[in-house]
Scaffold this active site. Sequence first.
Site, PDB file in Angstrom:
ATOM      1  N   GLY A 117      79.152  41.140  72.557  1.00 49.42           N
ATOM      2  CA  GLY A 117      78.058  42.592  72.874  1.00 49.42           C
ATOM      3  C   GLY A 117      77.673  41.595  74.864  1.00 49.42           C
TER       4      GLY A 117
ATOM      5  N   LYS B  80      73.407  32.291  83.077  1.00 47.20           N
ATOM      6  CA  LYS B  80      73.070  31.052  82.643  1.00 47.20           C
ATOM      7  C   LYS B  80      74.183  29.950  83.228  1.00 47.20           C
ATOM      8  CE  LYS B  80      70.281  32.706  81.856  1.00 47.20           C
ATOM      9  NZ  LYS B  80      69.825  34.168  81.091  1.00 47.20           N
TER      10      LYS B  80
ATOM     11  N   GLY C 248      61.311  43.924  89.614  1.00 45.99           N
ATOM     12  CA  GLY C 248      61.536  42.689  89.876  1.00 45.99           C
ATOM     13  C   GLY C 248      61.368  41.798  88.242  1.00 45.99           C
TER      14      GLY C 248
ATOM     15  N   SER D 219      68.070  46.529  88.460  1.00 47.11           N
ATOM     16  CA  SER D 219      67.510  46.448  87.240  1.00 47.11           C
ATOM     17  C   SER D 219      66.514  46.985  87.008  1.00 47.11           C
ATOM     18  CB  SER D 219      67.830  44.886  86.980  1.00 47.11           C
ATOM     19  OG  SER D 219      66.578  44.455  88.955  1.00 47.11           O
TER      20      SER D 219
ATOM     21  N   GLY E 248      65.276  47.946  84.258  1.00 47.76           N
ATOM     22  CA  GLY E 248      65.685  47.923  82.324  1.00 47.76           C
ATOM     23  C   GLY E 248      66.004  47.721  81.515  1.00 47.76           C
ATOM     24  N   ARG E 249      66.699  48.879  79.995  1.00 47.74           N
ATOM     25  CA  ARG E 249      67.593  48.664  79.657  1.00 47.74           C
ATOM     26  C   ARG E 249      67.194  49.349  78.710  1.00 47.74           C
ATOM     27  NH1 ARG E 249      71.703  45.735  80.100  1.00 47.74           N
ATOM     28  NH2 ARG E 249      72.439  46.334  78.173  1.00 47.74           N
TER      29      ARG E 249
ATOM     30  N   HIS F 175      57.728  10.384  75.248  1.00 47.45           N
ATOM     31  CA  HIS F 175      57.124   9.481  76.481  1.00 47.45           C
ATOM     32  C   HIS F 175      58.516   8.973  77.175  1.00 47.45           C
ATOM     33  CE1 HIS F 175      54.695   8.566  80.285  1.00 47.45           C
ATOM     34  NE2 HIS F 175      55.076   6.777  79.944  1.00 47.45           N
TER      35      HIS F 175
HETATM   36  P1  NAI Z   1      62.918  44.628  82.942  1.00 43.41           P
HETATM   37  O1  NAI Z   1      62.214  45.267  82.213  1.00 43.41           O
HETATM   38  O2  NAI Z   1      62.748  43.360  82.832  1.00 43.41           O
HETATM   39  O3  NAI Z   1      62.472  44.678  84.677  1.00 43.41           O
HETATM   40  C1  NAI Z   1      62.106  45.904  85.270  1.00 43.41           C
HETATM   41  C2  NAI Z   1      61.033  46.584  86.409  1.00 43.41           C
HETATM   42  O4  NAI Z   1      61.573  47.163  87.171  1.00 43.41           O
HETATM   43  C3  NAI Z   1      59.954  47.000  85.451  1.00 43.41           C
HETATM   44  O5  NAI Z   1      58.804  45.267  86.376  1.00 43.41           O
HETATM   45  C4  NAI Z   1      59.361  47.745  86.760  1.00 43.41           C
HETATM   46  O6  NAI Z   1      58.095  48.249  86.887  1.00 43.41           O
HETATM   47  C5  NAI Z   1      60.512  48.542  87.563  1.00 43.41           C
HETATM   48  N1  NAI Z   1      60.871  49.146  88.286  1.00 43.41           N
HETATM   49  C6  NAI Z   1      61.028  50.250  87.147  1.00 43.41           C
HETATM   50  N2  NAI Z   1      62.019  51.324  87.854  1.00 43.41           N
HETATM   51  C7  NAI Z   1      61.306  51.252  89.623  1.00 43.41           C
HETATM   52  C8  NAI Z   1      61.894  51.313  90.781  1.00 43.41           C
HETATM   53  N3  NAI Z   1      62.239  53.230  90.481  1.00 43.41           N
HETATM   54  N4  NAI Z   1      61.735  51.138  91.401  1.00 43.41           N
HETATM   55  C9  NAI Z   1      60.988  49.644  91.334  1.00 43.41           C
HETATM   56  N5  NAI Z   1      60.714  49.084  90.711  1.00 43.41           N
HETATM   57  C10 NAI Z   1      60.489  49.621  89.293  1.00 43.41           C
HETATM   58  O7  NAI Z   1      63.886  44.477  82.926  1.00 43.41           O
HETATM   59  P2  NAI Z   1      65.091  44.544  83.304  1.00 43.41           P
HETATM   60  O8  NAI Z   1      65.524  42.947  84.174  1.00 43.41           O
HETATM   61  O9  NAI Z   1      66.536  45.333  83.765  1.00 43.41           O
HETATM   62  O10 NAI Z   1      65.778  43.592  82.041  1.00 43.41           O
HETATM   63  C11 NAI Z   1      66.344  44.235  80.926  1.00 43.41           C
HETATM   64  C12 NAI Z   1      66.402  43.441  80.129  1.00 43.41           C
HETATM   65  O11 NAI Z   1      67.352  42.787  79.303  1.00 43.41           O
HETATM   66  C13 NAI Z   1      65.008  42.883  79.475  1.00 43.41           C
HETATM   67  O12 NAI Z   1      64.258  43.915  78.202  1.00 43.41           O
HETATM   68  C14 NAI Z   1      64.740  41.424  79.115  1.00 43.41           C
HETATM   69  O13 NAI Z   1      63.657  40.968  78.246  1.00 43.41           O
HETATM   70  C15 NAI Z   1      66.696  41.367  78.724  1.00 43.41           C
HETATM   71  N6  NAI Z   1      66.866  40.232  79.569  1.00 43.41           N
HETATM   72  C16 NAI Z   1      66.045  39.283  78.861  1.00 43.41           C
HETATM   73  C17 NAI Z   1      66.662  38.402  79.665  1.00 43.41           C
HETATM   74  C18 NAI Z   1      66.038  36.404  79.020  1.00 43.41           C
HETATM   75  O14 NAI Z   1      65.371  36.580  77.984  1.00 43.41           O
HETATM   76  N7  NAI Z   1      66.029  35.463  80.163  1.00 43.41           N
HETATM   77  C19 NAI Z   1      67.566  37.684  80.620  1.00 43.41           C
HETATM   78  C20 NAI Z   1      67.915  39.538  81.379  1.00 43.41           C
HETATM   79  C21 NAI Z   1      67.900  39.688  80.545  1.00 43.41           C
END
Ligand code: NAI
Length: 454
Positions: free
Chosen positions: A38, A49, A182, A265, A267-268, A440
């Site tokens: 996936g 990573k 961001g 990026s 959101g999903r 430690h």
């Molecule tokens: P996210 O939901 O983390 O962040 C999306 C950001 O885009 C939000 O801060 C939002 O305010 C902003 N945004 C939305 N529309 C906008 C616009 N028109 N202009 C400017 N800003 C806007 O979504 P992201 O980063 O795409 O990640 C998706 C998913 O993938 C998340 O659910 C995350 O949990 C998961 N993920 C987890 C990782 C990890 O655990 N390390 C790594 C990568 C993804």
Amino acid sequence: MIYDLIVIGGGPAGYLGAERAAQAGLNTLLVEKRFIGGVCLNEGCIPTKTLLYSSKIYDNAKHGERYGVITKDIVLNHETVIERKNHVVEFLVSGVKAQLKSCNVTVIEGKGRIKGKTAEGYKIEINGETHVGKRLLIATGSEPIIPPIAGIKEGLEKGTVLTNREILEMRSVPQSLVIIGGGIIGLEMASYFNSAGSKVTIIEMLDHIAGDTDKEISRILMKNYERKGVNFKLNSKVIEIKGNTVFYESNGQVNSIEAEKILVSVGRRPVVDGFGLENIGIEIEKGRIKTDERGKTNVPDVYAAGDVNGISMLAHTAYREAEVCVNNMLGRKDVMRYNSIPSVIYTNPEVASVGETEESAKLKGIDFDKSTISMRYSGRYVAENEQGDGICKVLIDKKYGRLIGFHMIGNYSSEIIYGAALMIEMEMRVKDIKELVFPHPTVSEIIREAIFRL
Ligand code: NAI
């Protein structure tokens, strides 16, 4: 063929669910339309990573003189980084395939479509053939949200606008990169491409980066990235993309910025369309499959796990949800608990958190104490992080004296966080944690330091 279980989707929820079910003796079929593993294995967690590790080595080498290591002519070869990423992905995907085989899971590559239900079970059509499953586990995951921004579709077609999928396939580093959003993906990609030499700008709608992350920590993370040269436009909403120009609105004014590539990026969203959920009447709520704490949908013997339920959308949550589903299929009592699921942002420095934030605790009306300390109370952190400005914050519920939230910014936090998650899951009290012995010198000792300051 009639199977005890048909799993639709071969990401973390699907492949682990199939494995666990088969290990427990269920005759299991797994259907995957794209790649086994996936998004996580092929275009998410693992490939990012891999890239981030290369950029970390590169950053460390560049700043080697701070540690008495003089290096010359350091180059980050992006093509080699991508090739290595592909090898890592291939290795891990083949491992998952081998594991499925050794458990006797039948794997079919193709798109599964739910046709309906007969007395024998649920009918699933794959590559023109019908298979029957007495039970179903839906694990179709999520896909990037493409917001209704003028010009974005054209940009995607032209290849100027990218999602997390295409950006990981780029063979060269763009001179400039604008990242819309961001959040976690935006920050991790900013981290790599900033190190790799792109001029990176993040445009974020909210007044802070990193979503629900502790606000103090998100400010520190932003400062770290500003120092590295990343440009942030907060309170800014992207409204249009024309060619290589991104237009955004900020305080009622429209501004623009040019970039060679643009990453979207924002959101999903769960994948709930196009494979026949309506044919068996699965309830969809706000674009996600509605499940209970056991992973059950509203339809008997149909379970859903992973991003498709829209609850936590993390690979590690998906693993556990899949196990909960399988246990319930087998008549074993098991429920999903979401209060101690860790979350990590693999930037440099790393950010990790688990449990309540100050904001969420206040919203829930929890009376809490907090202790925030500099990571520089850890000797190992000081030894390894010249100019490090990380912090660690613990939240304790006053009523029971239990740890309810833990947040840190600083390296190794991704590896340390599970300890704090365990403490929350086990409902450990401050007095219990004070009796634990930490190795430690390690960065993990910061937990003890923070607890003793309460
Ligand atoms: P996210 O939901 O983390 O962040 C999306 C950001 O885009 C939000 O801060 C939002 O305010 C902003 N945004 C939305 N529309 C906008 C616009 N028109 N202009 C400017 N800003 C806007 O979504 P992201 O980063 O795409 O990640 C998706 C998913 O993938 C998340 O659910 C995350 O949990 C998961 N993920 C987890 C990782 C990890 O655990 N390390 C790594 C990568 C993804």
